[in-house]
Structures are given as structure tokens and as C-alpha cells.
Scaffold this motif. Sequence first.
Motif, mmCIF file in Angstrom:
data_model
loop_
_atom_site.group_PDB
_atom_site.id
_atom_site.type_symbol
_atom_site.label_atom_id
_atom_site.label_comp_id
_atom_site.label_asym_id
_atom_site.label_seq_id
_atom_site.Cartn_x
_atom_site.Cartn_y
_atom_site.Cartn_z
ATOM 1 N N LEU A 20 -35.784 -46.870 32.746
ATOM 2 C CA LEU A 20 -36.449 -47.092 34.028
ATOM 3 C C LEU A 20 -36.955 -46.309 35.219
ATOM 4 O O LEU A 20 -38.161 -46.179 35.241
ATOM 5 N N ILE A 21 -36.187 -45.191 35.372
ATOM 6 C CA ILE A 21 -36.393 -44.272 36.237
ATOM 7 C C ILE A 21 -37.457 -43.334 35.522
ATOM 8 O O ILE A 21 -38.286 -42.568 36.115
ATOM 9 N N MET A 22 -37.357 -42.983 34.217
ATOM 10 C CA MET A 22 -38.320 -42.285 33.597
ATOM 11 C C MET A 22 -39.784 -42.672 33.545
ATOM 12 O O MET A 22 -40.659 -42.295 33.832
ATOM 13 N N ILE A 54 -25.815 -41.718 39.213
ATOM 14 C CA ILE A 54 -26.823 -40.713 40.041
ATOM 15 C C ILE A 54 -27.106 -39.758 38.893
ATOM 16 O O ILE A 54 -28.146 -39.356 38.742
ATOM 17 N N ILE A 55 -26.124 -39.276 38.052
ATOM 18 C CA ILE A 55 -26.269 -38.487 37.091
ATOM 19 C C ILE A 55 -27.551 -38.918 36.041
ATOM 20 O O ILE A 55 -28.580 -38.080 35.649
ATOM 21 N N GLY A 60 -33.184 -39.169 34.097
ATOM 22 C CA GLY A 60 -34.389 -39.945 34.062
ATOM 23 C C GLY A 60 -35.587 -39.336 34.694
ATOM 24 O O GLY A 60 -36.849 -39.214 34.429
ATOM 25 N N SER A 61 -35.541 -38.964 36.106
ATOM 26 C CA SER A 61 -36.254 -38.247 37.015
ATOM 27 C C SER A 61 -36.806 -37.100 36.349
ATOM 28 O O SER A 61 -38.199 -36.936 36.552
ATOM 29 N N THR A 145 -35.177 -31.365 40.332
ATOM 30 C CA THR A 145 -33.778 -31.840 40.142
ATOM 31 C C THR A 145 -33.009 -31.800 41.346
ATOM 32 O O THR A 145 -32.360 -32.845 41.572
ATOM 33 N N ALA A 146 -33.053 -31.043 42.211
ATOM 34 C CA ALA A 146 -32.567 -30.882 43.578
ATOM 35 C C ALA A 146 -33.157 -32.085 44.380
ATOM 36 O O ALA A 146 -32.394 -32.729 44.965
#
Length: 207
Positions: A20-22, A54-55, A60-61, A145-146
Amino acid sequence: METWITSIMADFGYIGIFLLIMIENLFPPIPSEIILTFGGFMTTVSSLNVVMVIIVATLGSVVGAILLYKVASYFGKERLTNIVLKYGRVLRLKESDIERAESFFLKYGSWAVFLCRMIPLIRSLISIPAGMTKMKMSRFLILTTAGSLLWNTVLIGLGALLGESWGEIVVFMDSFSTVIYTIIAVLTLLGLGFFFRARFKKTLDEE
């Protein structure tokens, strides 16, 4: 949409969150606020772990951002704009959305990638100007990523903290999004005003 999102996460757990996040990164109108806060809430009523959520959400992000970066790098601004003009209704995107992300990127440079990962809608679209300008991939990955990790940690943490009241965060983020869009619109208008004023003044001086 909210029911569809929460049902997928409830049925597929970590995999559902990742996918979903992807997808949210590729189709910005999908609200990450719902995915992340509900993911946090699920850690209070299931075997899901906050750190793992979170990981997985951050992975996915990053994967979604890379895909959008690659698409923008391959097609370029003109072809992407034509795609949005043609299929914008399906993608729920407008040409102005791309222009807004590009202007933010040009104004703040590569750090816009980090900052925009914490601004609704633009957080996904910022990958487009980064790809169009062929920003160095290593820097893009670090900043993406940050920014994603910080955004995901805050919303997932709030979802876990509020538990069954996780929906209150979504309501708040809707209001926050409206404020952000209003500020961006005002700043854009002010910028245009100063630009045309300077051009007009320059024309008078030349005369």
C-alpha cells in the motif's frame, strides 16, 4: 477507500503495508496518513510490531519513490505532462501538481526531497523533478529514506499511541493538508507577483 485500505492491512499484515505504501508513492491521492496511523493502531490489537511496521513502511516508501524517479528520468517532463493531461482524471493528478513539486525542488535543491517527504501529496511527487533532473541516486536514496523514516515513525507512533482513536490523526492531517496547500498557493502567487513586478519595473527603467 479507507475501508479498502484498512481491510488489506488487516488481511495481509506487513505485506499489505509494504504494498500500500509503495502504491501510495506511485499514486499520490492514496492517503499515507490512513495507512500509517492504522498500521500503528494494528500493533495494539495484533501481533504486528511497531518497529517492523516502521521498517516495512519505509521500505515501501523507498521502493515506490525509486520507481517514480525512474519513470520521470525515462520519460522527462514533457512526456510526463502529456500523460497527466491525458490520464490525469484516472491518476487524480493535475499538471499543476507536477509544476508545484518541480518549483519546490528548484527552490530548495536536493534537500527538497527530504523536506517534501513530510508534506502530503508532494511527498510522492517530489520524486518526479528529482528523476527529471537525474539527481544523483545515492543522495536521492539517503534523503528519501531519512524523510520517509521520520514521517512514518511519527504517524505510526501516533497511531499506536492513540489506539482506537487513530482516526483522529487522519482528520487532523486533512486539516493540515489544507493549510499546507493554502500556504503553497499563497507563496506561489506572491512569487509570481514579485516576478511580474520586477519585470514591469525593469521595463520602465529601460524605457
